[in-house]
Design an enzyme around this catalytic site. Structure first.
Site, PDB file in Angstrom:
ATOM      1  N   GLU A 166       0.826  -1.220   0.000  1.00  0.00           N
ATOM      2  CA  GLU A 166       0.000   0.000   0.000  1.00  0.00           C
ATOM      3  C   GLU A 166       0.848   1.252   0.000  1.00  0.00           C
ATOM      4  O   GLU A 166       0.523   2.228  -0.696  1.00  0.00           O
ATOM      5  CB  GLU A 166      -0.948  -0.022   1.200  1.00  0.00           C
ATOM      6  CG  GLU A 166      -2.053  -1.065   1.087  1.00  0.00           C
ATOM      7  CD  GLU A 166      -2.989  -1.060   2.275  1.00  0.00           C
ATOM      8  OE1 GLU A 166      -2.801  -0.221   3.180  1.00  0.00           O
ATOM      9  OE2 GLU A 166      -3.911  -1.896   2.314  1.00  0.00           O
ATOM     10  N   HIS A 200     -10.247   1.408   0.311  1.00  0.00           N
ATOM     11  CA  HIS A 200     -10.633   0.519   1.408  1.00  0.00           C
ATOM     12  C   HIS A 200     -12.144   0.326   1.507  1.00  0.00           C
ATOM     13  O   HIS A 200     -12.610  -0.429   2.360  1.00  0.00           O
ATOM     14  CB  HIS A 200     -10.103   1.062   2.751  1.00  0.00           C
ATOM     15  CG  HIS A 200      -8.620   0.898   2.915  1.00  0.00           C
ATOM     16  ND1 HIS A 200      -7.713   1.719   2.299  1.00  0.00           N
ATOM     17  CD2 HIS A 200      -7.889  -0.004   3.623  1.00  0.00           C
ATOM     18  CE1 HIS A 200      -6.484   1.340   2.626  1.00  0.00           C
ATOM     19  NE2 HIS A 200      -6.567   0.303   3.418  1.00  0.00           N
TER      20      HIS A 200
END
Length: 333
Positions: A166, A200
């Site tokens: 990420e 997310h």
């Protein structure tokens, strides 16, 4: 001879003036990649039955985690090569300039240490609760906690694969692309983490699939809360990345935050096991011992919340000094 590499051009472009500088990339192009990269990161999770969650298959199942890890490695590798190609062709960057813009070189150990210290300041209260109140400091020093965390696929995903992939994607790849647009560094700090937060939101879909009997309202609130704190962390990580030019610093900060979890902001702080261990009380001394335990728990709680405030103030006071580095990618004003 004066440096003419892209890294120095970017530094000059942001640290001095933009009047005569022509940005190599457009905002629209950077935004397009900011949407494409996360899609490439997330969508493969739902294309294969081995990675797609269901009411009978959790995202925490080891088989799902292993398959997803293979997908994210592939997608991040592709995105990395795509970014390198763009920097080399559209911005005429040299190999050294590319490594610097990506935050891969040079490896600044001082920046890493200072960034970890700054992150730990924000968690002063939770660290006190875990180390002192719950007595876990010995396990931390001996490395037992780390060993236990990394011995499971969930721990490997949360503390290694997730932070590494990420931060490479949302900081190391996307931030340099935006730095080469007309956007100011402060706008980049505020904008790019929104992609991180939006990426997310797919957890909402997974939660609904695996918890079909949970009402929609708490599911939506749960996802909004997750979007909020992931975006806030993204603001912090992007700020640190631009200020230090060090992707390892933000990877370790991400790992630390995942390990520490969200700080407790309410409730009583108390040991997991009663102070002094289980005892057999008689009628004469039971009230006195209970009173002592209450006082001890009140003391833990008071100390914890004082340290939460102290840590927050210390974080705010040290935010700029502990992220200052000569390797900064741009000047944030």
């Amino acid at each position: 001879m004066a440096p003419t590499g892209l890294y120095h051009q970017v530094s000059k472009y942001f640290k001095n003036t933009k009047e005569d500088a022509l940005p190599p990339l457009s905002v629209a192009f950077a935004a397009l990649l900011s949407v494409a990269y996360p899609i490439l990161y997330v969508v493969p999770f739902y294309l294969s039955p081995t990675t797609r969650p269901s009411p009978t298959l959790s995202r925490d199942a080891p088989s799902v985690i292993r398959a997803r890890i293979r997908f994210v490695y592939a997608s991040v590798t592709f995105s990395t090569f795509a970014t390198i190609y763009i920097l080399a062709t559209r911005a005429n960057a040299s190999s050294v300039d590319i490594l610097r813009l990506l935050g891969w070189y040079p490896i600044g150990m001082v920046e890493i240490a200072k960034s970890l210290l700054l992150t730990a300041l924000l968690f002063t209260g939770p660290l006190f609760e875990g180390a002192v109140v719950e007595g876990r400091w010995k396990n931390w020093i001996q490395g037992r906690t780390m060993h236990e965390s990394l011995s499971s696929w969930i721990g490997w995903r949360n503390y290694v694969v997730g932070p590494v992939t990420e931060e490479i994607l949302f900081r190391s790849l996307l931030v340099p692309l935006h730095l080469l647009t007309p956007l100011s560094p402060i706008r980049i700090v505020l904008l790019t983490p929104l992609y991180f937060g939006i990426a997310h939101i797919h957890h909402f879909y997974e939660f609904v699939l695996t918890h079909p009997h949970t009402p929609w309202t708490p599911s939506i609130l749960r996802s909004l809360f997750q979007f909020t704190y992931t975006t806030m962390f993204g603001w912090y990580a992007t700020f640190v990345f631009i200020r230090t030019g060090n992707v390892i610093a933000v990877i370790l900060a991400h790992t630390f935050c995942n390990w520490a979890g969200l700080p407790r902001l309410w409730g009583r702080v108390e040991p997991r096991v009663a102070i002094g261990g289980p005892t057999v009380r008689g009628k004469e001394d039971s009230e006195g011992e209970l009173s002592q335990e209450r006082m001890a728990h009140w003391g833990w709680s008071f100390s914890y919340y004082v340290l939460v405030v102290v840590g927050a103030v210390g974080f705010q006071q040290c935010l700029w000094t502990l992220t200052e580095s000569p390797r900064a990618l741009a000047k944030i004003v």
